[in-house]
Write a protein that holds these residues in place. Structure first.
Motif, PDB file in Angstrom:
ATOM      1  N   UNK A   1     -14.454 -39.669  15.304  1.00  0.00           N
ATOM      2  CA  UNK A   1     -14.537 -38.638  14.422  1.00  0.00           C
ATOM      3  C   UNK A   1     -13.629 -39.094  13.101  1.00  0.00           C
ATOM      4  N   UNK A   2     -13.097 -39.958  13.158  1.00  0.00           N
ATOM      5  CA  UNK A   2     -12.388 -40.438  12.012  1.00  0.00           C
ATOM      6  C   UNK A   2     -10.967 -39.727  12.028  1.00  0.00           C
ATOM      7  N   UNK A   3     -10.733 -38.898  12.637  1.00  0.00           N
ATOM      8  CA  UNK A   3      -9.482 -38.239  13.045  1.00  0.00           C
ATOM      9  C   UNK A   3      -8.368 -39.439  13.231  1.00  0.00           C
ATOM     10  N   UNK A   4      -7.041 -39.287  12.539  1.00  0.00           N
ATOM     11  CA  UNK A   4      -6.204 -40.296  12.642  1.00  0.00           C
ATOM     12  C   UNK A   4      -5.545 -40.305  14.126  1.00  0.00           C
ATOM     13  N   UNK A   5      -4.983 -41.294  14.680  1.00  0.00           N
ATOM     14  CA  UNK A   5      -4.401 -41.723  15.826  1.00  0.00           C
ATOM     15  C   UNK A   5      -2.970 -40.756  15.754  1.00  0.00           C
ATOM     16  N   UNK A   6      -2.109 -41.074  14.748  1.00  0.00           N
ATOM     17  CA  UNK A   6      -1.090 -40.160  14.624  1.00  0.00           C
ATOM     18  C   UNK A   6      -1.110 -39.223  13.335  1.00  0.00           C
ATOM     19  N   UNK A   7      -0.830 -38.034  13.869  1.00  0.00           N
ATOM     20  CA  UNK A   7      -1.331 -36.858  12.719  1.00  0.00           C
ATOM     21  C   UNK A   7       0.021 -36.141  12.170  1.00  0.00           C
ATOM     22  N   UNK A   8      -0.025 -36.136  10.904  1.00  0.00           N
ATOM     23  CA  UNK A   8       1.136 -35.517  10.382  1.00  0.00           C
ATOM     24  C   UNK A   8       0.876 -33.928  10.687  1.00  0.00           C
ATOM     25  N   UNK A   9       1.675 -33.144  10.282  1.00  0.00           N
ATOM     26  CA  UNK A   9       1.757 -31.463  10.624  1.00  0.00           C
ATOM     27  C   UNK A   9       0.513 -30.881   9.649  1.00  0.00           C
ATOM     28  N   UNK A  10       0.387 -31.463   8.230  1.00  0.00           N
ATOM     29  CA  UNK A  10      -0.623 -30.718   7.840  1.00  0.00           C
ATOM     30  C   UNK A  10      -2.135 -30.867   8.299  1.00  0.00           C
ATOM     31  N   UNK A  11      -2.399 -31.985   9.015  1.00  0.00           N
ATOM     32  CA  UNK A  11      -3.514 -32.384   9.730  1.00  0.00           C
ATOM     33  C   UNK A  11      -3.939 -31.279  10.513  1.00  0.00           C
ATOM     34  N   UNK A  12      -2.893 -31.068  11.606  1.00  0.00           N
ATOM     35  CA  UNK A  12      -2.902 -30.426  12.906  1.00  0.00           C
ATOM     36  C   UNK A  12      -2.635 -28.817  12.459  1.00  0.00           C
ATOM     37  N   UNK A  19       2.362 -47.584  -0.131  1.00  0.00           N
ATOM     38  CA  UNK A  19       3.573 -47.500  -0.876  1.00  0.00           C
ATOM     39  C   UNK A  19       4.674 -47.216   0.146  1.00  0.00           C
ATOM     40  N   UNK A  20       5.859 -47.673  -0.159  1.00  0.00           N
ATOM     41  CA  UNK A  20       6.958 -47.336   0.755  1.00  0.00           C
ATOM     42  C   UNK A  20       7.635 -46.086   0.129  1.00  0.00           C
ATOM     43  N   UNK A  21       7.064 -44.846   0.389  1.00  0.00           N
ATOM     44  CA  UNK A  21       7.495 -43.380   0.068  1.00  0.00           C
ATOM     45  C   UNK A  21       7.173 -42.586   1.022  1.00  0.00           C
ATOM     46  N   UNK A  22       7.557 -41.528   0.515  1.00  0.00           N
ATOM     47  CA  UNK A  22       7.006 -40.101   1.413  1.00  0.00           C
ATOM     48  C   UNK A  22       5.649 -39.777   1.659  1.00  0.00           C
ATOM     49  N   UNK A  23       5.187 -39.352   2.766  1.00  0.00           N
ATOM     50  CA  UNK A  23       3.883 -38.830   2.946  1.00  0.00           C
ATOM     51  C   UNK A  23       3.418 -38.217   1.906  1.00  0.00           C
ATOM     52  N   UNK A  24       3.990 -36.902   1.530  1.00  0.00           N
ATOM     53  CA  UNK A  24       3.601 -35.879   0.515  1.00  0.00           C
ATOM     54  C   UNK A  24       4.015 -36.792  -0.826  1.00  0.00           C
ATOM     55  N   UNK A  25       3.307 -37.033  -1.676  1.00  0.00           N
ATOM     56  CA  UNK A  25       3.504 -38.231  -2.588  1.00  0.00           C
ATOM     57  C   UNK A  25       4.454 -37.389  -3.657  1.00  0.00           C
ATOM     58  N   UNK A  72      -3.252 -26.792   9.274  1.00  0.00           N
ATOM     59  CA  UNK A  72      -3.366 -26.886   8.005  1.00  0.00           C
ATOM     60  C   UNK A  72      -2.923 -25.634   7.212  1.00  0.00           C
ATOM     61  N   UNK A  73      -2.489 -24.754   7.871  1.00  0.00           N
ATOM     62  CA  UNK A  73      -2.261 -23.395   6.969  1.00  0.00           C
ATOM     63  C   UNK A  73      -0.664 -23.430   7.037  1.00  0.00           C
ATOM     64  N   UNK A  74       0.008 -23.981   7.755  1.00  0.00           N
ATOM     65  CA  UNK A  74       1.401 -23.872   7.964  1.00  0.00           C
ATOM     66  C   UNK A  74       2.099 -24.422   6.667  1.00  0.00           C
ATOM     67  N   UNK A  75       2.634 -23.694   5.641  1.00  0.00           N
ATOM     68  CA  UNK A  75       3.260 -24.379   4.474  1.00  0.00           C
ATOM     69  C   UNK A  75       4.427 -25.168   4.995  1.00  0.00           C
ATOM     70  N   UNK A  76       5.288 -24.747   5.883  1.00  0.00           N
ATOM     71  CA  UNK A  76       6.385 -25.344   6.324  1.00  0.00           C
ATOM     72  C   UNK A  76       6.061 -26.752   6.647  1.00  0.00           C
ATOM     73  N   UNK A  77       5.038 -27.151   7.018  1.00  0.00           N
ATOM     74  CA  UNK A  77       4.901 -28.418   7.503  1.00  0.00           C
ATOM     75  C   UNK A  77       4.231 -29.632   6.600  1.00  0.00           C
ATOM     76  N   UNK A  78       3.980 -29.031   5.423  1.00  0.00           N
ATOM     77  CA  UNK A  78       3.152 -29.942   4.441  1.00  0.00           C
ATOM     78  C   UNK A  78       3.957 -31.009   4.129  1.00  0.00           C
ATOM     79  N   UNK A  79       5.140 -31.003   3.929  1.00  0.00           N
ATOM     80  CA  UNK A  79       6.026 -32.124   3.653  1.00  0.00           C
ATOM     81  C   UNK A  79       6.548 -33.009   4.652  1.00  0.00           C
ATOM     82  N   UNK A  80       6.358 -32.550   5.755  1.00  0.00           N
ATOM     83  CA  UNK A  80       7.018 -33.107   7.028  1.00  0.00           C
ATOM     84  C   UNK A  80       6.476 -34.438   7.225  1.00  0.00           C
ATOM     85  N   UNK A  81       7.188 -35.656   7.407  1.00  0.00           N
ATOM     86  CA  UNK A  81       6.592 -37.054   7.420  1.00  0.00           C
ATOM     87  C   UNK A  81       7.633 -37.733   8.499  1.00  0.00           C
ATOM     88  N   UNK A  82       8.637 -37.013   9.023  1.00  0.00           N
ATOM     89  CA  UNK A  82       9.414 -37.815  10.187  1.00  0.00           C
ATOM     90  C   UNK A  82       9.083 -37.191  11.717  1.00  0.00           C
TER      91      UNK A  82
END
Lengths: 977, 547
Positions: free
Chosen positions: A718-729, A266-272, A731-741
């Motif tokens: 491992x299945x880990x993605x090649x480009x990794x959003x903040x929450x993946x790297x 879908x053409x939308x934000x990462x955090x749905x 996971x405990x940092x709330x400030x990064x959960x919605x980041x997708x740029x």
């Protein structure tokens, strides 16, 4: 005449704006089953005493004696005569699979989606035990016995808990509904029964509807229960629905997770964003129904070309995920009843319920769990990570040669030239249009001369003419998709009247593979006018059909095994590109790594192909959403993805084109493409300064190819993605959960934020930790904070905000070449970015790049490390160690090697490849000496900020010249301060 | 071509010693010598930015900010490598191609790769090159001969035009005298009648007449605008009809196509070719059918198109005077039937008739078939004026001729037109074409480029000559300048730009159109050869040697 004039004026006045033809595609309210599903949810919300009618029959629970599996009968109180079966099993890695099907029904529900998506039948645990209680079956497992799965009987409710906290709940809201097969006659008969109440009581002030409601004992749950069950029209199309209603509704809740990601595309934000509940951001659910959406919107829940029904739910506490193996059209509502919890509602048109619950608890665990189900992204051929130059169309073999010459004259690297549909005579794929491509093989040889490749398009529609051998053979072999009346289906696509191969038919597989052979085997047709360096692009495989409903195939078309198209629609595109990939892989012996780009995809597509985000627009909005879409695909396991650089439609201004190259250079798949109506925009056509900036960006991509390839190796294992959003790297940092740029490239420590808007000179980058980050180009230091911190980074047109996380070692190759295979023996530069603690780590994986020799141990996998040692940290050591020898079993995809031989042919050939330079950032002081193998080596030092200090400004830089270090061997470089 | 194989077991990987002047071009050789400071040999980067040990030159590590310390290894990006190519001619390649494992065709001596990777093929390459150059020179020679005949032609044209201009100048001065004389006469007669004429002009009939004239002119202007607009719309619709994608089943588009076909009497596009009748015939038939019956005296569309200008070009003053005379002198036998016919024509048509008649009369007079009718003073004035005006017109024509000739003359050696030597003059109007199957492409030098469908249908203009290669950085009059010829503002593309064509010109013994490509929609590239592009060998000898 007047009318005509008006018509003419209207035509002339047509505004030249881009716009999706929304009316070509359904909204939820235009799809009967989605309408029914949403209405069900609405009734549940308004009814405080709502209770799911589905329950487990305790007497039917049958626990497998050897594995963690049980089956049970399920009953619905509103249809007591209908039987359902439940099958629940716990896999060895703790993933729970929950299946439900109708038993002994009038017909069979489609139950093969998982067989196409899964890489293998998952192994069911033999250790985990189910225990049966009066009201539920439960199992407790995990290393710390922290995970519990509970299947409650009445109502049926499946809950996954960790440490007693609910992670995933199925049917918690009671929205489970599996519409059983029925006949129209039976329904009519029953309805007539309700409509004739025997003696309506006088004086009762009820209107007719209420009478019916009153008489229909299921209306509290099903409503009127007669909405679009047997036939449905959309536009000028009628779907005959011979099987009647068979939809599936299920609510999936994450009571303790405030963010959900995934369910591409879908053409939308990462955090749905939400689609239901109060102040929902969107009004329609996320739709999964592979479709060729012309000029799609940059912010929408509309379905696009592919579907991966996997969703991550994330909180600072844990990450979990579900995968619903369903191949039919599916709509997903997302709501946050409160910020820290998520409700989702999945409504599918047909098929069984087949849901996998992934317990996490970390993002890495979830990726591994999903990879065990559907496989990892295959390690691509190394050249495929280079730059791809495409256009609809390069018009002749001389045009291709000219494009190649122009790239070389401008010294811009490129690996692949692409041909779109116009190479094919009358759009009969495989058949060259000899008027413009008179010498295709010679043309490819000219491209191969510089070790480049070509990618040529092969679409799934076959022109229906007997002079086309491919169509003729498919017809003779009876491999074509049928209409509901059993006749060959005919639709319109590029070649005009076309037919489609049914790749669900196993008989099509070997036949399709044989077409791609470059030498003819007897009198069999083979693509002799191609070479082993001709790779394939599969487009239009949603399938796109110009005169079909929603630009696709009628749902009542018939596939192999008698399944309707509606059952398999979302899987259809994957089968096509998978077969093409296997064909390309096996046209040589031994096989070579294939490359096939697909537009349509499903869960599992990542195993064999690359994808791109389809026909985007040349707008800033599309450039920006392209970034979050690629992240979302990476979350969905499909790492090898990218969006068209420049935008498919429109003529981007130079600034936009330059920024788009910045986006592309940091996408796993990096291709520029353009529509036939656009001006040519190959980078060599740009004026200065744009041309030089793009040349620098292309060279930057090539210099970082070792990082990308290393990241792809990790993804492939491992299945880990090649480009990794903040929450993946983090996971405990709330400030990064919605980041997708902004995101990280593999595990390298590179953090990039491509610029996707106009007139930018600087931007904000979020740093999630108390660590120093270095500007990749200037060594400027930025210091983060434990609670997260925004820093301002320069971002003029010639600058890409690219930071190295302190503690990383980045291997690069910095000699510009014309194509990536020509870099094979180039030396490496190591950028050592010291952490505040004075350490750093990095990895490098290399292999031959095109064959499967790596699976036989032909590769090198190194670890680089920097540590601060000695009293007062006066000694810094940088070393290279053999990771392959330490972890041979985890080195490459597809096989667990028992041991690693560091004298393998590839490693031997690479012995002479050296580390020519080490750039060490953040050293505390000027060294007294730098020694390699006990000998002094040359170095230069520029004073600046030390990693450990709080100082801002440029970091200190130590450049070690030629430390006599081979890329294949162990070494230590000792820096004395 | 897999030189990698050769590299698998190199003798010593870290000690590949490279000569210090490897890859240095002859012009810079003298700068690659060490300085000795104490016991150490050092060397300064070419731009003086840094001094490095002499050992660091060509050591496969980039020390100098300007990259000058690695002329032979490719370690410094964006530098140039020189291969000597003994037996052939030396060549420069970018550093990105040094030691990339590929044997560059430019470096036949194989010096761009490590020793042992590439064979020295300079003997063969040199021989082949010389043969090729010879072949090219042959063409050049022949071409240049033809070119010099073009130049001769231009010279002759120059003389011819100069003579013509001289003779026209004489004519001008003679005609100027004649105009002066006739003007004098007219002035004198006019001064007598000007007042009278003004008086006559006040007549309501004349006033109303002039209003009608103005209205008619305005109508004509609007009519023309509409015609142009209609043409554009017709083109758009024709394009829509033949190019729309019937697959998308867009009802609005289909409706438009069907509507247009009905309106224009065309068969449905999907039926074209199915029966015998060609589209053109159908169209003609339809047009025939649509011919409406005209009321008597009404103008046909053809008349409106061709005769209205003449009508509006009438000298109304003369007409006024004739009218006076007509009113004043009842019909006499001296006039022929032509002069009499007014009596039988309805009043409503009279002005048109009069206009046409006066036009006819003036033609008859000019042809000497009739003589002007006797007239009164006002008519005399008018005639004197007429004579002066005609003489003046004639003068204008001669002047125009002269101007044209001068322009032509100035263009002959104008680099923006026919070249510094006028070598392209001869080809003005010469047309060359190429049949590519579906279309025949044609370009007439300095005029127009066209695309003509071979299966019938309207041809499209791909533009008219606009300029040579005037891109930034291209010197006016250089070889590069004449390597491209632009034809622009052709027929507009539906939903696209105006069509245009770029001629990519190279030397050849014939004027020929070799190939046509459309790299972008509606932008065409014609590869052509012409002897006019064949410079004589001597003038380019130097630049070749530099290679």
């Amino acid at each position: 005449m007047r009318d005509l004039t008006l018509l003419l004026l209207t035509l002339v006045a047509l505004p030249a704006v881009f716009a999706v033809k929304s009316h070509d595609f359904k909204t939820c309210s235009q799809a009967g089953f989605c309408r029914r599903g949403r209405a069900l949810a609405e009734r549940a919300k308004e009814n405080p005493s709502w209770k799911s009618p589905y329950s487990v029959d305790p007497s039917s629970v049958a626990i497998d004696s050897t594995t963690a599996a049980f089956t049970a009968g399920v009953k619905s109180s509103i249809y007591p005569e209908v039987k359902f079966g439940l099958d629940v099993r716990v896999h060895r890695d703790g993933v729970v699979r929950v299946r439900m099907d109708e038993i002994d029904g009038l017909r069979k529900r489609y139950d093969e989606a998982a067989s196409w998506a899964l890489v293998a039948e998952p192994e069911v645990s033999q250790d985990i035990q189910w225990t049966v209680a009066k009201d539920a079956v439960r199992a407790v497992y995990g290393d710390n016995k922290d995970i519990e799965v509970v299947v409650a009987y009445e109502p049926l409710r499946v809950t996954l808990l960790r440490n007693g906290k609910e992670q995933i709940v199925l049917n918690g809201e009671g929205l489970l509904h599996m519409e059983h097969f029925r006949t129209k006659e039976a329904v009519e008969q029953e309805k007539s029964g309700w409509a004739l109440p025997e003696a309506p009581e006088e004086g009762l002030d009820l209107d007719d509807a209420q009478v019916v409601m009153q008489m229909n004992p299921r209306s509290w749950f099903e409503g009127a229960g007669d909405d679009a069950l047997w036939e449905e029209t959309f536009g000028s199309w009628t779907d005959s629905k011979p099987k009647g209603p068979e939809s599936l509704s299920i609510d999936v809740n994450f009571p303790n997770h405030g963010h959900v990601y995934g369910i591409p595309q879908h053409a939308t934000r990462l955090s749905l964003p939400t689609t239901s509940g109060e102040d929902a951001y969107y009004s329609d659910p996320y739709r999964l129904y592979n479709a060729d959406v012309f000029e799609y919107l940059a912010d929408s829940t509309m379905s696009l070309y592919g579907s991966i029904p996997v969703m991550h739910a994330h909180s600072a506490d844990s990450t979990v995920a579900i995968f619903h193996a369903v191949g039919s059209e599916t709509w997903i509502d997302v709501a946050h009843p409160k910020p820290s919890s998520t409700h989702t509602h999945w409504i599918s048109e047909s098929g069984i319920m087949d849901i996998f619950l992934m317990p996490g608890p970390t993002p890495a665990d979830v990726f591994a769990q999903y990879a065990r189900l559907t496989g990892t992204s295959a390690l691509p051929a190394q050249w495929a990570l280079g730059y791809h130059q495409c256009r609809w169309n390069y018009i002749s073999s001389d045009d291709v040669r000219d494009v190649q010459t122009r790239f070389d004259e401008e010294d811009m690297p490129v690996d692949v030239f692409w041909l779109d549909i116009e190479y094919a005579e009358d759009h009969k794929y495989f058949i060259w249009d000899k008027k413009s491509f008179s010498d295709p093989v010679d043309m490819m040889h000219d491209v191969e001369e510089i070790q480049r490749k070509m990618v040529v398009i092969v679409d799934p529609h076959l022109k229906r003419t007997d002079s086309y051998p491919i169509y003729q053979q498919a017809k003779e072999l009876d491999l074509l998709i049928k209409k509901k009346d059993g006749q060959e289906y005919e639709g319109w696509c590029w070649p005009g009247s076309s037919a489609w191969v049914d790749f669900f038919n196993p008989a099509s597989w070997d036949w399709w593979k044989s077409l791609f052979k470059t030498v003819s085997d007897g009198d069999k047709w083979a693509w002799t006018e191609s070479t082993e360096n001709t790779y394939i692009w599969n487009d239009m495989n949603e399938p796109s059909i110009f005169n079909g409903p929603e630009i696709s195939m009628p749902r009542d078309n018939i596939h192999y095994g008698g399944w309707e198209h509606r059952d398999v629609h979302n899987i259809n595109g994957m089968l096509f590109h998978n077969m093409t990939t296997l064909a390309v892989m096996h046209r040589t012996d031994p096989p070579k790594r294939p490359f096939v780009l697909t537009r349509s995809f499903y869960a599992g597509s990542q195993r064999l192909s690359a994808m791109w985000t389809g026909d985007n627009l040349g707008t800033w909005e599309h450039m920006a959403v392209g970034v979050s879409m690629v992240l979302s695909l990476n979350v969905g396991g499909f790492s090898f993805s990218g969006s068209d650089v420049g935008g498919f439609f429109g003529n981007p201004e130079p600034e936009m084109l330059v920024r788009w190259y910045g986006v592309g250079a940091f996408s796993p798949f990096f291709r520029a493409h353009a529509h036939i109506d656009t001006k040519r925009r190959e980078p060599y056509l740009l004026d200065e300064p744009y041309k030089s900036i793009v040349r620098d960006i292309l060279r930057l991509r090539y210099s970082l190819l070792p990082v990308w390839y290393t990241a792809f190796r990790e993804a492939s294992v491992t299945g880990l993605p090649v480009v990794r959003p903040h929450y993946v790297v983090f996971p405990q940092d709330e400030g990064g959960f919605a980041l997708d740029d902004q995101y990280f490239v593999g595990g390298s420590g590179l953090l990039v934020k491509p610029i996707t808007s106009k007139d930018v000179t600087e931007t904000t980058v979020y740093l999630p930790e108390n660590e120093v980050y270095y500007d990749y180009f200037t060594g400027q230091t930025y210091r983060g904070a434990a609670k997260g911190k925004n820093v301002t980074v320069p971002a003029e047109l010639h600058q890409i905000p690219l930071l190295i996380r302190g503690g990383s070692i980045i291997p690069t190759r910095e000699r510009p070449r014309r194509s990536s295979p020509l870099m094979k023996y180039d030396p490496f530069t190591l950028r050592v970015a010291l952490s505040t603690g004075g350490t750093a780590r990095g990895e490098l994986y290399l292999d031959e790049g095109e064959t499967y020799a790596h699976r036989e141990g032909q590769f090198i996998w190194r670890e680089f490390e920097a540590t601060t040692e000695g009293k007062k940290g006066k000694e810094i050591r940088v070393r290279s160690r053999n990771l392959a020898a330490q972890k041979p079993g985890e080195a490459v995809d597809g096989v667990a090697l028992a041991a690693y031989d560091d004298k393998n042919d590839f490693a031997r050939a690479m012995e002479r490849v050296r580390v020519e330079r080490i750039v060490l950032l953040g050293l505390a002081a000027k060294p007294k000496s730098v020694k390699a193998a006990g000998k002094d080596v040359d170095w230069e030092f520029k004073a600046g900020a030390a990693a450990a200090s709080k100082a801002e400004g440029s970091a200190s830089v130590l450049v070690v010249k030629d430390p006599h270090a081979s890329i294949t061997s162990d070494w230590d470089i000792i820096i004395q301060l | 071509m897999l030189p990698w194989l050769l590299l698998l077991f190199p003798a010593s990987i870290f000690a590949a010693e490279t000569g210090k002047t490897h890859g240095v071009s002859p012009a810079l050789l003298s700068r690659y010598v060490p300085s000795t400071v104490g016991s150490e040999k050092t060397w300064s980067c070419l731009n003086g930015s840094k001094t490095i040990p002499w050992a660091a030159v060509n050591d496969d590590y980039c020390d100098c900010p300007d990259g000058s310390d690695e002329p032979g290894t490719g370690a410094c990006s964006n530098t140039v490598f020189y291969c000597q190519n003994e037996g052939h001619i030396g060549a420069r390649i970018p550093s990105s191609r040094v030691r990339d494992g590929l044997c560059e065709p430019e470096c036949c001596d194989g010096s761009d790769e490590l020793p042992g990777v590439c064979k020295n093929t300079c003997k063969e390459v040199g021989a082949a090159y010389r043969a090729k150059v010879e072949e090219e020179n042959k063409i050049r020679k022949t071409g240049a001969k033809i070119r010099s005949s073009y130049i001769n032609f231009a010279q002759k044209e120059k003389s011819r035009l100069e003579e013509k201009i001289a003779s026209l100048e004489k004519d001008i001065s003679a005609q100027e005298k004649e105009v002066a004389r006739l003007k004098d006469i007219a002035d004198r007669t006019e001064s007598l009648s000007a007042a009278a004429l003004e008086q006559k002009k006040q007549s309501p009939l004349y006033q109303s007449f002039m209003t009608h004239v103005n209205a008619l002119k305005s109508l004509q202007r609007e009519h023309k605008k509409h015609l142009e607009r209609e043409k554009i719309l017709e083109d758009i619709l024709d394009n829509l009809r033949s190019n729309y994608n019937p697959n998308y089943q867009d009802m609005a588009v289909l409706e438009a196509v069907r509507g247009w076909e009905a309106q224009a009497g065309l068969p449905h596009i999907n039926d074209v070719g199915k029966d015998g009748a060609s589209e053109e015939e159908e169209k003609a038939k339809a047009e025939e059918e649509s011919q409406e019956e005209l009321e008597p005296g009404m103008w046909s569309a053809g008349q409106l198109e061709y005769d209205l200008d003449n009508l509006l070009g009438t000298d109304y003053e003369t007409l006024l005077l004739e009218h006076e005379r007509h009113i004043g002198a009842p019909a006499s036998g001296s006039d022929s039937i032509l002069f009499d016919a007014t009596a039988y024509i309805p009043d409503a048509l009279l002005p048109q008739y009069v206009a046409v008649r006066s036009m006819l009369l003036s033609w008859l007079e000019a042809l000497g078939l009739t003589h002007k009718a006797p007239s009164d003073a006002a008519a005399d004035t008018s005639r004197a004026q007429q004579a002066a005006k005609e003489a003046d017109n004639a003068l204008g024509h001669i002047k125009q001729d002269k101007q044209k000739a001068q322009e032509e003359l100035s263009r002959i050696f104008d680099p923006e037109w026919y070249g510094l030597e006028g070598e392209w003059k001869k080809l003005h109007g010469t047309c060359i074409d190429k049949d590519t199957g579906d279309y025949t492409y044609e370009v007439c030098f300095f005029e127009e480029a066209k695309q003509k469908p071979n299966k019938g249908g309207a041809s499209h203009s791909l533009g008219r000559f606009s300029s040579w290669n005037d891109a930034d950085g291209v010197t006016l009059g250089s070889t590069e300048y004449y390597s491209r010829m632009y034809y622009t503002r052709g027929t507009k593309c539906w939903n696209g730009p105006h069509r245009s064509a770029t001629l990519l010109v190279s030397c050849g013994v014939e004027n020929a159109l070799l190939s046509v490509a459309e790299p972008e929609k509606c932008e065409y590239h014609f590869k052509i050869t012409s002897p006019a592009a064949c410079l004589p060998l001597e003038t380019t000898k130097e630049s070749r040697d530099e290679l």
